[in-house]
Design an enzyme around this catalytic site. Sequence first.
Site, PDB file in Angstrom:
ATOM      1  N   ARG A   3     141.936  32.853   3.646  1.00 45.45           N
ATOM      2  CA  ARG A   3     143.124  34.055   3.088  1.00 45.45           C
ATOM      3  C   ARG A   3     144.109  33.514   4.355  1.00 45.45           C
ATOM      4  O   ARG A   3     144.026  33.686   5.739  1.00 45.45           O
ATOM      5  CB  ARG A   3     142.643  35.222   3.593  1.00 45.45           C
TER       6      ARG A   3
ATOM      7  N   HIS B 283     146.378  35.568  -5.872  1.00 47.48           N
ATOM      8  CA  HIS B 283     145.120  36.286  -5.401  1.00 47.48           C
ATOM      9  C   HIS B 283     144.203  35.969  -6.233  1.00 47.48           C
ATOM     10  O   HIS B 283     143.815  37.012  -7.080  1.00 47.48           O
ATOM     11  CB  HIS B 283     145.226  37.854  -5.021  1.00 47.48           C
TER      12      HIS B 283
ATOM     13  N   GLN C 248     140.664  38.185  -7.192  1.00 51.38           N
ATOM     14  CA  GLN C 248     140.934  39.552  -7.431  1.00 51.38           C
ATOM     15  C   GLN C 248     141.146  39.693  -8.712  1.00 51.38           C
ATOM     16  O   GLN C 248     140.748  40.534  -9.503  1.00 51.38           O
ATOM     17  CB  GLN C 248     142.246  39.972  -6.426  1.00 51.38           C
TER      18      GLN C 248
ATOM     19  N   ASP D 175     150.502  47.415  -7.475  1.00 55.39           N
ATOM     20  CA  ASP D 175     149.985  46.901  -6.158  1.00 55.39           C
ATOM     21  C   ASP D 175     151.166  47.400  -5.261  1.00 55.39           C
ATOM     22  O   ASP D 175     151.934  47.886  -5.493  1.00 55.39           O
ATOM     23  CB  ASP D 175     149.997  45.446  -6.083  1.00 55.39           C
TER      24      ASP D 175
ATOM     25  N   CYS E  34     144.209  46.933  -7.112  1.00 59.95           N
ATOM     26  CA  CYS E  34     143.448  45.862  -6.169  1.00 59.95           C
ATOM     27  C   CYS E  34     142.967  46.626  -4.671  1.00 59.95           C
ATOM     28  O   CYS E  34     142.060  46.011  -4.086  1.00 59.95           O
ATOM     29  CB  CYS E  34     144.067  44.706  -5.982  1.00 59.95           C
TER      30      CYS E  34
ATOM     31  N   ARG F 133     134.497  42.944  -6.815  1.00 56.88           N
ATOM     32  CA  ARG F 133     134.887  41.672  -5.976  1.00 56.88           C
ATOM     33  C   ARG F 133     133.316  40.889  -5.659  1.00 56.88           C
ATOM     34  O   ARG F 133     133.579  39.753  -5.492  1.00 56.88           O
ATOM     35  CB  ARG F 133     135.467  42.241  -4.596  1.00 56.88           C
TER      36      ARG F 133
HETATM   37  N1  NVA Z   1     149.875  41.962  -2.537  1.00 58.74           N
HETATM   38  C1  NVA Z   1     148.802  42.464  -1.548  1.00 58.74           C
HETATM   39  C2  NVA Z   1     147.595  42.333  -1.875  1.00 58.74           C
HETATM   40  C3  NVA Z   1     146.461  42.884  -0.976  1.00 58.74           C
HETATM   41  C4  NVA Z   1     145.339  42.830  -1.440  1.00 58.74           C
HETATM   42  C5  NVA Z   1     149.155  41.692  -0.116  1.00 58.74           C
HETATM   43  O1  NVA Z   1     149.342  40.420  -0.247  1.00 58.74           O
HETATM   44  O2  NVA Z   1     149.303  42.346   1.076  1.00 58.74           O
HETATM   45  N1   CP Z   2     142.055  43.683  -2.657  1.00 62.28           N
HETATM   46  C1   CP Z   2     141.803  42.808  -1.419  1.00 62.28           C
HETATM   47  O1   CP Z   2     141.810  41.740  -1.298  1.00 62.28           O
HETATM   48  O2   CP Z   2     141.479  43.551  -0.363  1.00 62.28           O
HETATM   49  P1   CP Z   2     141.500  43.266   1.227  1.00 62.28           P
HETATM   50  O3   CP Z   2     142.832  42.923   1.736  1.00 62.28           O
HETATM   51  O4   CP Z   2     140.718  44.392   1.975  1.00 62.28           O
HETATM   52  O5   CP Z   2     140.552  41.997   1.189  1.00 62.28           O
END
Ligand code: NVA
Ligand code: CP
Length: 307
Positions: A102, A129, A132, A222, A262, A290
């Site tokens: 990540r 992502h 997801q 989101d 998500c 997930r």
């Molecule tokens: N768009 C959000 C998704 C979190 C799972 C982010 O990147 O923070």
């Molecule tokens: N949806 C998702 O990826 O959640 P986290 O940021 O908690 O991993």
Amino acid sequence: MRHFLSLKDFSSDELLEMITLAQEIKAQTKAKNFVPHLKKQTLGMIFEKSSTRTRVSFETGIYQLGGVGLFLSANDIQLGRGEPMKDTARVISRMVDMVMIRTFEQSKLEEFAHYSKVPVINGLTDSYHPVQIMTDYLTMLEFGIENPIVAYVGDGNNITHSWLMLAAKLGFELRVATPKGYECDPAIVAEALSFAQASGAKITFGNDPKIAVAGANVVTTDTWVSMGQEDEKEIRLKAFDGYMVDANLMALAQEGAIFLHCLPAYRDYEVSEEIFELHAEEIFSEAENRLHAQKGIMVWLDQHRED
Ligand code: NVA
Ligand code: CP
């Protein structure tokens, strides 16, 4: 060897194979039949951003498959002190069997994958992502959505880009409504639309949530402030005024439409408390999935090490 960096790198058949594997392994897991598909394998999990679901689901998932997960926070490994990504990749991938990352730029993930000896999985970047959205597809199937008409309302972000690629690959209808100035990345849109031509996917863009949601059977959104955008919070909250998924907006969707998020969700910003709680069963099934979807992806990648 294949990496899982973006859905754009896979054919629809390959994506559906991963979903089928996820369904099979989920059934095994539910029957307490923990088949060690990835026996003694180690999954390195590098996090440069926060996580609840991604960390817990990957760590639990690899354990249930007979392996072990290594949580590697960028703050705790030398990457956080400036060791290059390519060196990190060449070290870690000599010791573990698979890596999940990540991070921020997609290019950092791609650099790691380029230097990696083992399959690399995108656990979220600024651009995509994909684990997801595979999860969301699995969840849609479980809730009986066979001909998806998906309405995405909100920020044109990593989640939206992954929806674009999934719809474009699998050939379903996706309507995206974003405020002006917060549209999807034009390069990603162009690529998705080229795949859509081949698959027959109908993908539309606009600035009116009502037009997107009218007649949809899946409504999703989101956060308006993704990780790394904290400094823009105030200006974003103003720009997204009118984009909350609330009861009035949901009323325009098909009867029985599901709502996905998500998570984490910010109540009374991108979704009203009322709609969130009304659809909690879908949202938390999505969160649980997930675990299952990612097992399908990891096992598929393991099966394709020789490709
Ligand atoms: N768009 C959000 C998704 C979190 C799972 C982010 O990147 O923070
Ligand atoms: N949806 C998702 O990826 O959640 P986290 O940021 O908690 O991993």
